[in-house]
Design a protein around this motif. Structure first.
Motif, PDB file in Angstrom:
ATOM      1  N   UNK A 271       0.781  -1.256  -0.053  1.00  0.00           N
ATOM      2  CA  UNK A 271      -0.011  -0.151  -0.011  1.00  0.00           C
ATOM      3  C   UNK A 271       0.727   1.203  -0.101  1.00  0.00           C
ATOM      4  N   UNK A 272       2.103   1.280   0.709  1.00  0.00           N
ATOM      5  CA  UNK A 272       3.045   2.390   0.545  1.00  0.00           C
ATOM      6  C   UNK A 272       3.357   2.623  -0.772  1.00  0.00           C
ATOM      7  N   UNK A 273       3.855   1.562  -1.467  1.00  0.00           N
ATOM      8  CA  UNK A 273       4.377   1.550  -2.847  1.00  0.00           C
ATOM      9  C   UNK A 273       3.088   2.170  -3.762  1.00  0.00           C
ATOM     10  N   UNK A 274       1.948   1.712  -3.390  1.00  0.00           N
ATOM     11  CA  UNK A 274       0.820   2.219  -4.530  1.00  0.00           C
ATOM     12  C   UNK A 274       0.382   3.675  -4.139  1.00  0.00           C
ATOM     13  N   UNK A 275       0.901   4.145  -2.911  1.00  0.00           N
ATOM     14  CA  UNK A 275       0.668   5.554  -2.574  1.00  0.00           C
ATOM     15  C   UNK A 275       1.514   6.432  -3.552  1.00  0.00           C
ATOM     16  N   UNK A 276       2.303   5.894  -4.224  1.00  0.00           N
ATOM     17  CA  UNK A 276       3.519   6.822  -4.911  1.00  0.00           C
ATOM     18  C   UNK A 276       3.075   6.998  -6.283  1.00  0.00           C
ATOM     19  N   UNK A 277       1.932   6.075  -6.628  1.00  0.00           N
ATOM     20  CA  UNK A 277       1.657   6.183  -8.195  1.00  0.00           C
ATOM     21  C   UNK A 277       0.690   7.257  -8.521  1.00  0.00           C
ATOM     22  N   UNK A 278       1.263   8.101  -9.211  1.00  0.00           N
ATOM     23  CA  UNK A 278       0.553   9.431  -9.614  1.00  0.00           C
ATOM     24  C   UNK A 278      -0.431   9.153 -10.920  1.00  0.00           C
ATOM     25  N   UNK A 279      -0.056   8.112 -11.774  1.00  0.00           N
ATOM     26  CA  UNK A 279      -0.908   7.771 -12.750  1.00  0.00           C
ATOM     27  C   UNK A 279      -0.513   6.284 -13.084  1.00  0.00           C
ATOM     28  N   UNK A 280      -1.434   5.448 -12.262  1.00  0.00           N
ATOM     29  CA  UNK A 280      -1.265   4.157 -12.014  1.00  0.00           C
ATOM     30  C   UNK A 280      -1.397   3.481 -13.416  1.00  0.00           C
ATOM     31  N   UNK A 281      -0.216   2.757 -14.127  1.00  0.00           N
ATOM     32  CA  UNK A 281      -0.695   1.882 -15.394  1.00  0.00           C
ATOM     33  C   UNK A 281      -1.528   0.685 -15.080  1.00  0.00           C
ATOM     34  N   UNK A 282      -1.493   0.271 -13.920  1.00  0.00           N
ATOM     35  CA  UNK A 282      -2.189  -1.144 -13.491  1.00  0.00           C
ATOM     36  C   UNK A 282      -3.632  -0.827 -13.386  1.00  0.00           C
ATOM     37  N   UNK A 283      -4.070   0.483 -12.998  1.00  0.00           N
ATOM     38  CA  UNK A 283      -5.468   0.827 -12.751  1.00  0.00           C
ATOM     39  C   UNK A 283      -6.003   0.993 -14.241  1.00  0.00           C
ATOM     40  N   UNK A 284      -4.971   1.777 -14.971  1.00  0.00           N
ATOM     41  CA  UNK A 284      -5.572   1.954 -16.336  1.00  0.00           C
ATOM     42  C   UNK A 284      -5.540   0.821 -17.234  1.00  0.00           C
ATOM     43  N   UNK A 285      -4.812  -0.234 -16.789  1.00  0.00           N
ATOM     44  CA  UNK A 285      -5.049  -1.530 -17.663  1.00  0.00           C
ATOM     45  C   UNK A 285      -6.376  -2.168 -17.290  1.00  0.00           C
ATOM     46  N   UNK A 286      -6.595  -2.104 -15.859  1.00  0.00           N
ATOM     47  CA  UNK A 286      -7.889  -2.879 -15.362  1.00  0.00           C
ATOM     48  C   UNK A 286      -9.119  -2.213 -16.204  1.00  0.00           C
ATOM     49  N   UNK A 287      -9.064  -0.815 -16.347  1.00  0.00           N
ATOM     50  CA  UNK A 287     -10.098  -0.181 -16.906  1.00  0.00           C
ATOM     51  C   UNK A 287     -10.210  -0.439 -18.437  1.00  0.00           C
ATOM     52  N   UNK A 288      -8.978  -0.690 -18.981  1.00  0.00           N
ATOM     53  CA  UNK A 288      -9.145  -1.275 -20.324  1.00  0.00           C
ATOM     54  C   UNK A 288      -9.753  -2.343 -20.440  1.00  0.00           C
ATOM     55  N   UNK A 289      -9.275  -3.484 -19.597  1.00  0.00           N
ATOM     56  CA  UNK A 289      -9.846  -4.722 -19.599  1.00  0.00           C
ATOM     57  C   UNK A 289     -11.344  -4.966 -19.394  1.00  0.00           C
ATOM     58  N   UNK A 290     -12.128  -4.209 -18.749  1.00  0.00           N
ATOM     59  CA  UNK A 290     -13.176  -4.159 -18.322  1.00  0.00           C
ATOM     60  C   UNK A 290     -13.957  -3.624 -19.657  1.00  0.00           C
ATOM     61  N   UNK A 291     -13.456  -2.718 -20.119  1.00  0.00           N
ATOM     62  CA  UNK A 291     -14.170  -2.340 -21.622  1.00  0.00           C
ATOM     63  C   UNK A 291     -14.242  -3.406 -22.431  1.00  0.00           C
ATOM     64  N   UNK A 292     -12.997  -3.936 -22.625  1.00  0.00           N
ATOM     65  CA  UNK A 292     -12.655  -5.162 -23.846  1.00  0.00           C
ATOM     66  C   UNK A 292     -13.611  -6.294 -23.620  1.00  0.00           C
TER      67      UNK A 292
END
Length: 301
Positions: A271-292
């Motif tokens: 969670x500490x590592x996640x706090x540093x992601x200003x533009x999370x690639x993994x979250x954008x990937x999740x959104x793209x997969x849900x759309x697909x």
């Protein structure tokens, strides 16, 4: 007792002052002129170099290191080594990796110098409240310089312990910090949940105050939480970026090596590592997969 305190950052200077108040002769060593000047105002002696400090002390001597973990410790020991004599004791009070401490102990033993690893907890409050000390190394040496630990601890008979051989002190401090990660994460998540329940308009500072007395979740960390929330209820101006000192990572790695399940500590580190992601690639990937796969809408920047 005479102690050379190398490293006059906030914690090192506080420890030096507590020792000075306890009747010990303390010589603070730091290359920074401002740090030395500030330390001198606290009433104890200061020196710009290790050589000058040790030259004024009686053999055998005690040297306490309060410098950042890693290469800085090795560099400090390299500069210190030519000035050490048989019987001297070097205490590393920082957050060194315990395997590094075991290596350093073996190296100094070749010079008949004892290396003590001392995990130190107490932060900025240690000057007034005392420090929790987890001490590893030679039992005879620990007993010989025990007056130092008794002065730094909250009381002569509590808050400090010789926990084992070389490396044991920093190992215990490593695990201590891993536990701290998990506790802090639990408080943070709980208060975030209450903050999100807007229909109740909860006063989180008052909730924390209520929990401070009689509650099974009361602790010093809760006391600090209550203070922070009363000063700044919405935590305005604080960036959602949480650093880590490295000890949480070492704790998780050790848990894996020892086949010990430590999911809370591990997730709190992630969670500490996640706090540093200003533009999370993994979250954008999740959104793209849900759309697909489902045609779900994607939010656009």
């Amino acid at each position: 007792m005479e102690i050379a305190m190398i490293g006059l950052g906030r914690m090192g200077a506080n420890m030096a002052e507590r020792l000075h108040r306890g009747g010990h002769r303390v010589i603070g060593v730091d290359p920074g002129e401002a740090a030395r000047a500030s330390a001198a105002e606290r009433g104890f002696e200061v020196s710009a170099t290790v050589a000058d400090a040790l030259a004024t002390m009686s053999v055998p001597r005690v040297v306490w290191l309060m410098v950042p973990a890693g290469e800085v410790v090795d560099q400090t020991l390299a500069s210190l080594s030519p000035h050490l004599s048989e019987g001297d004791v070097v205490i590393d009070g920082g957050n060194s990796y315990y395997k590094d401490s075991m290596r350093r102990s073996a190296q100094l033993l070749e010079e008949d110098v004892t290396y003590i690893d001392c995990g130190t907890s107490g932060g900025v409050w240690g000057l007034q409240e005392g420090y929790s000390l987890m001490i590893g190394g030679d039992a005879e040496a620990v007993q010989r310089i025990g007056a130092i630990f008794r002065t730094l601890a909250p009381a002569e008979d509590s808050g400090w312990a010789h926990v084992g051989p070389s490396g044991a002190g920093h190992f215990c401090k490593m695990v201590h910090n891993g536990i701290e990660y998990g506790m802090m994460q639990a408080y943070a998540e709980g208060f975030a949940l209450m903050q999100r329940k807007t229909e109740f308009n909860l006063d989180l500072g008052e909730v924390a105050k209520a929990w401070q007395h009689g509650s099974v979740v009361r602790s010093w960390l809760l006391d600090l939480s209550a203070d922070a929330l009363q000063r700044n209820p919405q935590l305005d101006g604080i960036a959602p970026f949480v650093p880590d000192s490295g000890e949480g990572r070492w704790t998780v790695a050790e848990a894996i090596d020892l086949d010990v399940s430590a999911p809370v500590i591990t997730l709190s580190l992630l969670e500490r590592l996640r706090s540093r992601e200003k533009n999370s690639f993994s979250d954008r990937m999740l959104s793209a997969l849900r759309n697909q796969f489902g045609g779900h809408a994607m939010m656009k920047e």
